[in-house]
Design a protein around this motif. Structure first.
Motif, PDB file in Angstrom:
ATOM      1  N   TYR A 463       0.857  -1.188   0.000  1.00  0.00           N
ATOM      2  CA  TYR A 463       0.000   0.000   0.000  1.00  0.00           C
ATOM      3  C   TYR A 463       0.890   1.235   0.000  1.00  0.00           C
ATOM      4  CZ  TYR A 463      -3.359  -3.572   1.260  1.00  0.00           C
ATOM      5  OH  TYR A 463      -4.119  -4.704   1.267  1.00  0.00           O
ATOM      6  N   GLY A 464       1.730   1.320  -1.018  1.00  0.00           N
ATOM      7  CA  GLY A 464       2.731   2.371  -1.092  1.00  0.00           C
ATOM      8  C   GLY A 464       2.163   3.773  -1.182  1.00  0.00           C
ATOM      9  N   TYR A 465       0.913   3.896  -1.592  1.00  0.00           N
ATOM     10  CA  TYR A 465       0.290   5.218  -1.672  1.00  0.00           C
ATOM     11  C   TYR A 465      -0.606   5.483  -0.460  1.00  0.00           C
ATOM     12  CZ  TYR A 465       2.040   5.500  -6.400  1.00  0.00           C
ATOM     13  OH  TYR A 465       2.874   5.544  -7.495  1.00  0.00           O
ATOM     14  N   GLN A 466      -0.518   4.588   0.520  1.00  0.00           N
ATOM     15  CA  GLN A 466      -1.362   4.748   1.706  1.00  0.00           C
ATOM     16  C   GLN A 466      -0.639   4.199   2.946  1.00  0.00           C
ATOM     17  OE1 GLN A 466      -4.950   2.306   1.987  1.00  0.00           O
ATOM     18  NE2 GLN A 466      -6.172   4.144   2.275  1.00  0.00           N
ATOM     19  N   PRO A 467       0.579   4.706   3.252  1.00  0.00           N
ATOM     20  CA  PRO A 467       1.256   4.235   4.467  1.00  0.00           C
ATOM     21  C   PRO A 467       0.434   4.612   5.693  1.00  0.00           C
ATOM     22  CG  PRO A 467       2.352   6.177   3.588  1.00  0.00           C
ATOM     23  CD  PRO A 467       1.341   5.768   2.566  1.00  0.00           C
ATOM     24  N   THR A 468       0.264   3.642   6.599  1.00  0.00           N
ATOM     25  CA  THR A 468      -0.692   3.817   7.683  1.00  0.00           C
ATOM     26  C   THR A 468      -0.154   3.233   8.980  1.00  0.00           C
ATOM     27  OG1 THR A 468      -2.527   3.667   6.095  1.00  0.00           O
ATOM     28  CG2 THR A 468      -3.067   3.317   8.406  1.00  0.00           C
ATOM     29  N   LEU A 485      -4.232   5.645  11.073  1.00  0.00           N
ATOM     30  CA  LEU A 485      -3.650   6.981  10.985  1.00  0.00           C
ATOM     31  C   LEU A 485      -2.773   7.076   9.738  1.00  0.00           C
ATOM     32  CD1 LEU A 485      -3.088   9.740  12.446  1.00  0.00           C
ATOM     33  CD2 LEU A 485      -1.098   8.598  13.476  1.00  0.00           C
ATOM     34  N   PRO A 486      -3.154   7.877   8.752  1.00  0.00           N
ATOM     35  CA  PRO A 486      -2.307   8.021   7.564  1.00  0.00           C
ATOM     36  C   PRO A 486      -0.984   8.694   7.915  1.00  0.00           C
ATOM     37  CG  PRO A 486      -4.535   8.861   7.169  1.00  0.00           C
ATOM     38  CD  PRO A 486      -4.396   8.658   8.646  1.00  0.00           C
ATOM     39  N   TYR A 492      -0.347  15.501   2.906  1.00  0.00           N
ATOM     40  CA  TYR A 492      -0.724  14.533   1.876  1.00  0.00           C
ATOM     41  C   TYR A 492      -0.118  13.167   2.210  1.00  0.00           C
ATOM     42  CZ  TYR A 492      -2.155  18.596  -0.833  1.00  0.00           C
ATOM     43  OH  TYR A 492      -2.773  19.747  -1.251  1.00  0.00           O
ATOM     44  N   PRO A 493      -0.769  12.064   1.769  1.00  0.00           N
ATOM     45  CA  PRO A 493      -0.200  10.748   2.043  1.00  0.00           C
ATOM     46  C   PRO A 493       1.245  10.665   1.570  1.00  0.00           C
ATOM     47  CG  PRO A 493      -2.419  10.527   1.172  1.00  0.00           C
ATOM     48  CD  PRO A 493      -2.051  11.977   1.038  1.00  0.00           C
ATOM     49  N   ALA A 494       2.121  10.219   2.451  1.00  0.00           N
ATOM     50  CA  ALA A 494       3.539  10.082   2.101  1.00  0.00           C
ATOM     51  C   ALA A 494       3.700   8.881   1.187  1.00  0.00           C
ATOM     52  CB  ALA A 494       4.375   9.910   3.364  1.00  0.00           C
ATOM     53  N   GLN A 495       4.329   9.111   0.039  1.00  0.00           N
ATOM     54  CA  GLN A 495       4.518   8.033  -0.927  1.00  0.00           C
ATOM     55  C   GLN A 495       5.979   7.611  -0.951  1.00  0.00           C
ATOM     56  OE1 GLN A 495       2.747   9.173  -4.673  1.00  0.00           O
ATOM     57  NE2 GLN A 495       0.825   9.749  -3.707  1.00  0.00           N
ATOM     58  N   VAL A 529       7.547  10.552  13.144  1.00  0.00           N
ATOM     59  CA  VAL A 529       6.157  10.837  12.809  1.00  0.00           C
ATOM     60  C   VAL A 529       5.453  11.317  14.072  1.00  0.00           C
ATOM     61  CG1 VAL A 529       3.993   9.854  11.955  1.00  0.00           C
ATOM     62  CG2 VAL A 529       6.182   9.074  11.013  1.00  0.00           C
ATOM     63  N   ASN A 530       4.743  12.437  13.977  1.00  0.00           N
ATOM     64  CA  ASN A 530       4.053  12.949  15.159  1.00  0.00           C
ATOM     65  C   ASN A 530       2.732  12.224  15.394  1.00  0.00           C
ATOM     66  OD1 ASN A 530       2.062  14.165  13.491  1.00  0.00           O
ATOM     67  ND2 ASN A 530       3.235  16.075  13.361  1.00  0.00           N
ATOM     68  N   ALA A 531       2.045  12.596  16.470  1.00  0.00           N
ATOM     69  CA  ALA A 531       0.816  11.906  16.858  1.00  0.00           C
ATOM     70  C   ALA A 531      -0.290  12.057  15.830  1.00  0.00           C
ATOM     71  CB  ALA A 531       0.352  12.411  18.221  1.00  0.00           C
ATOM     72  N   ASP A 532      -0.172  13.057  14.946  1.00  0.00           N
ATOM     73  CA  ASP A 532      -1.177  13.255  13.894  1.00  0.00           C
ATOM     74  C   ASP A 532      -0.796  12.556  12.595  1.00  0.00           C
ATOM     75  OD1 ASP A 532      -2.793  14.866  15.536  1.00  0.00           O
ATOM     76  OD2 ASP A 532      -1.529  16.615  15.094  1.00  0.00           O
ATOM     77  N   GLY A 533       0.323  11.852  12.590  1.00  0.00           N
ATOM     78  CA  GLY A 533       0.750  11.121  11.399  1.00  0.00           C
ATOM     79  C   GLY A 533       1.692  11.890  10.500  1.00  0.00           C
ATOM     80  N   GLY A 534       1.981  13.127  10.810  1.00  0.00           N
ATOM     81  CA  GLY A 534       2.849  13.933   9.955  1.00  0.00           C
ATOM     82  C   GLY A 534       4.320  13.603  10.151  1.00  0.00           C
TER      83      GLY A 534
END
Length: 715
Positions: A463-468, A485-486, A492-495, A529-534
């Motif tokens: 799921y390279g376009y949707q790391p979770t 959590l994306p 934007y989703p990290a690819q 990666v922070n708690a919000d997924g960024g």
């Protein structure tokens, strides 16, 4: 006819609310078809399957070998090969009456000159007892419940490479019915039942697909490519016929090759049913696989007069999604692709079993009320279930799975045996059912323990376009994915990530490890990666490591104080044979270092590391080979004393740590009743020492889609 279930999502009735006293189907054993092969290197397959009158013998059609194979299930927990018989053509179907196997045999020289036989074999002696010329190419067979006759669908299938693959290719197909005496057909009794001129799509080319017979001797047949259904008598009278209709679907993924599970699309599709089964004398069910223009991703119940009684809409596929079995690469085709089905009554409960070919799963429905079926279970069938047989007299249900991945070194074709038990459902181990939204998941890789029974896990590059990052509650059974959590860059989703490891940063966020692949522009790196997924920080590998890197990179990450430790899966260019690096990164100084870990060697394939977890006075690793089934040899957890984890600077001679075996995971995997899978990739250990392991289901691509997620007890 059209039906729509707007916004409907399904929650399996077997999730955390299941009572221990419920009756459930649980897998007890599997049988690889190569057990019947004279040459185990030859491709084989289990397609359509049937059982003897006493339920002690299974027979399955094996098209690649041109045989019908037999399995002795006197002890269903220890099935044994009973041999096979060459049928003199391509077996397309098999039905057993008593001790006689009736086999549809395709002997066609071409699509325009179809031919075929119905042969009868004694299942004990393998002797041929009859051979009836059907005049065309048989596709499916069904016997009357009283054993008085057999119906055969003569498909005369189309050439998908001719005429744009459309119907209207002659000669057209038809049905036949033949009387049986002790299971042996009387060839001179054959009645040809004409079903041309009934459908609107290609009335001259009906292409009968699947057939079944009820207790009244009425025959139902699907004309798949014509999206039509016919009910006929044994004597040839057409009792009713009608279009199968279409379904409006929403909350589906209809886009292929995206590497993401995004269930926000809608489409309208013809049902184009394949499998059909009577559920009583008035009603039958169809599996809406689709073919030319269709595929409604679910199943439907009709009254035999054509009245639509029930439509699953998106609910069956949603249950498959929640169980982690959704085949993303089939999104633009027919999704989970319901194809075959079976019906039987176990005790007082009538069950419909819906086989999802591409999801490698079976939905078990209680159809006590045909207008309101209840989904009781999702079963792990093995790869590509094609046929199934229920044996209520022995509390058994069996699937035949046609995929034989011999060329890819993968799992071989299997027959899976399930028992109806007064016990909790053993599967799924992990589900997103019960979450506040529809969560698609798969390819679970690295894990880390959080607080209060929570495990965090990542998915890998499938799921390279949707790391979770998934939140998993292990305090309920089955374990439940409660959030997804994306992982994002700038919102934007990290690819171009291949997440293979995760650990806590101690501040509410995470460190994740991405396995690189330079040729595909996937960097070897670790990310904060922070708690919000960024993603807040990316740390690439230093020149000393990049100079020797190979594509099999970081598989796991753990934190010891201010040091991150990453396990490299396999040897890089500067490593001694059978040694891999455990790489260290000091978060305060930015310095890199490593130690060498001595891994096992492999007689077949390779052995590598797939996880690393620090706990107490040790660092634990998963060491596994890439072998499956009987070839699997190394699926183990080892530990290294923490005081040996002292990294040497890169470029220097690295110290070699010592390891101690903690647990052999092969018995755990074998206890699931299926074949032993290869990818044990996740390990999480809580502060109290309770540990959990998981496997990667490869995104249901050339995989059965099973995710094993289980407790290892205390470490």
């Amino acid at each position: 006819m059209s039906f729509k279930l707007a916004g409907m999502t399904s929650a399996l009735a077997i999730t955390a609310t299941a009572a221990a006293a419920d009756m459930n189907f649980n897998r007890i054993r599997s049988f690889a078809t190569i057990g019947n092969n004279a040459d185990p290197t030859a491709e084989s397959s289990a397609e359509i399957i049937s059982a003897s009158g006493d339920g002690m013998v299974l027979a399955y059609s094996d098209s690649p070998l041109g045989v019908v194979g037999f399995i002795d299930i006197t002890d269903p927990r220890a099935p044994t090969a009973k041999g096979s018989v060459d049928v003199g053509g391509e077996p397309t179907a098999v039905s057993i009456v008593g001790t006689t196997a009736l086999v549809g045999v395709n002997t066609s020289e071409s699509y325009t000159e179809p031919s075929g036989l119905l042969k009868a074999f004694d299942i004990n002696t393998m002797a041929e007892r009859a051979a009836c010329d059907l005049g065309g190419q048989p596709d499916s067979t069904a016997t009357a419940p009283d054993g008085s006759f057999v119906a055969v669908a003569i498909e005369n299938e189309r050439d998908e490479d001719a005429g744009d693959g459309r119907t209207g290719q002659m000669p057209g197909g038809y049905l036949v019915a033949l009387d049986l005496t002790d299971g042996v057909p009387a060839c001179d009794s054959m009645v040809r039942i004409d079903v041309t001129g009934l459908a609107d799509v290609s009335p001259e080319d009906p292409e009968p697909e699947f057939v079944d017979v009820n207790a009244m001797g009425e025959i139902v047949v699907t004309l798949q490519e014509n999206n039509h259904i016919v009910v006929a008598s044994k004597t040839g009278e057409i009792l009713s016929h009608f279009p199968a209709g279409s379904v409006d679907l929403d909350q589906i993924d209809a886009t292929d090759e995206r590497g993401a599970l995004i269930f926000t699309e809608s489409q309208t599709r013809l049902r184009e049913p394949d499998g059909v089964q009577w559920i009583d004398d008035m009603h039958f069910a169809i599996a809406n696989e689709g073919d030319m223009d269709g595929g409604a991703r679910g199943w439907t119940i009709f009254h035999k007069d054509g009245t639509e009684i029930y439509e699953s809409g998106n609910s069956f596929e949603h249950a498959i999604i929640q169980a982690g079995h959704y085949p993303d690469k089939r999104s633009d085709a027919k999704g989970a692709e319901p194809e075959g089905m079976e019906f039987a009554r176990f005790g007082d409960t009538p069950y419909a079993f819906i086989l999802a070919e591409r999801a490698s799963a079976v939905g078990v429905y209680d159809v006590s009320d045909p207008a309101a079926p209840v989904l009781r279970q999702i079963l792990p069938s093995g790869i590509a279930p094609e046929g199934a047989v229920a044996i209520p007299s022995r509390n058994l249900f069996v699937t035949a799975n046609e995929a034989d991945l011999i060329e890819d070194g993968g799992v071989r074709s299997h027959v899976m045996i399930f028992e109806y038990q007064d016990a909790p459902a053993a599967y799924p181990h992990l589900t997103s059912a019960g979450a506040d939204r529809l969560i698609g998941w798969g390819a679970i890789s690295g894990m880390v323990a959080g607080d209060d029974g929570i495990v965090y896990a990542v998915n890998d590059s499938f799921y390279g376009y949707q790391p979770t990052i998934f939140t998993i509650d292990t305090t309920v059974s089955p374990a439940q994915i409660t959030d997804a959590l994306p992982v994002t860059r700038a919102g934007y989703p990290a690819q171009k990530l291949d997440l293979e490891g995760i650990t806590l940063d101690g501040e509410g966020g995470f460190w994740v490890a991405s396995e690189g692949r330079t040729g595909r522009l996937v960097p070897h790196a670790i990310y904060h990666v922070n708690a919000d997924g960024g993603i807040e920080r990316e740390i690439g590998l230093p020149a000393e490591l990049l100079a020797v890197e190979r594509r099999f990179g970081f598989e796991g990450i753990t934190r010891v104080g201010n040091t991150l430790w990453m396990a490299v899966q396999r040897e890089w260019a500067d490593d001694p044979a059978d040694h891999v690096k455990l790489v260290a990164y000091d978060l305060e100084t930015g310095e890199w270092g490593a130690v060498h870990y001595p891994k096992a060697s492999a007689d077949k394939g390779w052995v590598g590391l797939s996880e690393i977890v620090a706990h107490g006075d040790h660092v634990y690793v998963i060491e596994r080979d890439n072998r499956i089934g009987a070839d699997a040899a190394v699926k183990k957890i080892y530990r290294v004393p923490a005081d040996q984890m002292v990294a040497a600077p890169l470029g220097e001679t690295l110290p070699v740590v010592t390891k101690e075996e903690v647990r052999d995971l092969i018995p755990d995997l074998a206890a699931q009743g299926g074949y032993i899978v290869d990818k044990v990739e996740g390990l999480a250990i809580f502060p109290d020492g309770s540990a959990w392991a998981s496997t990667d289901n490869d995104g249901v691509d050339d995989s059965a889609g099973e995710t094993f997620f289980w407790s290892l007890g205390q470490f």
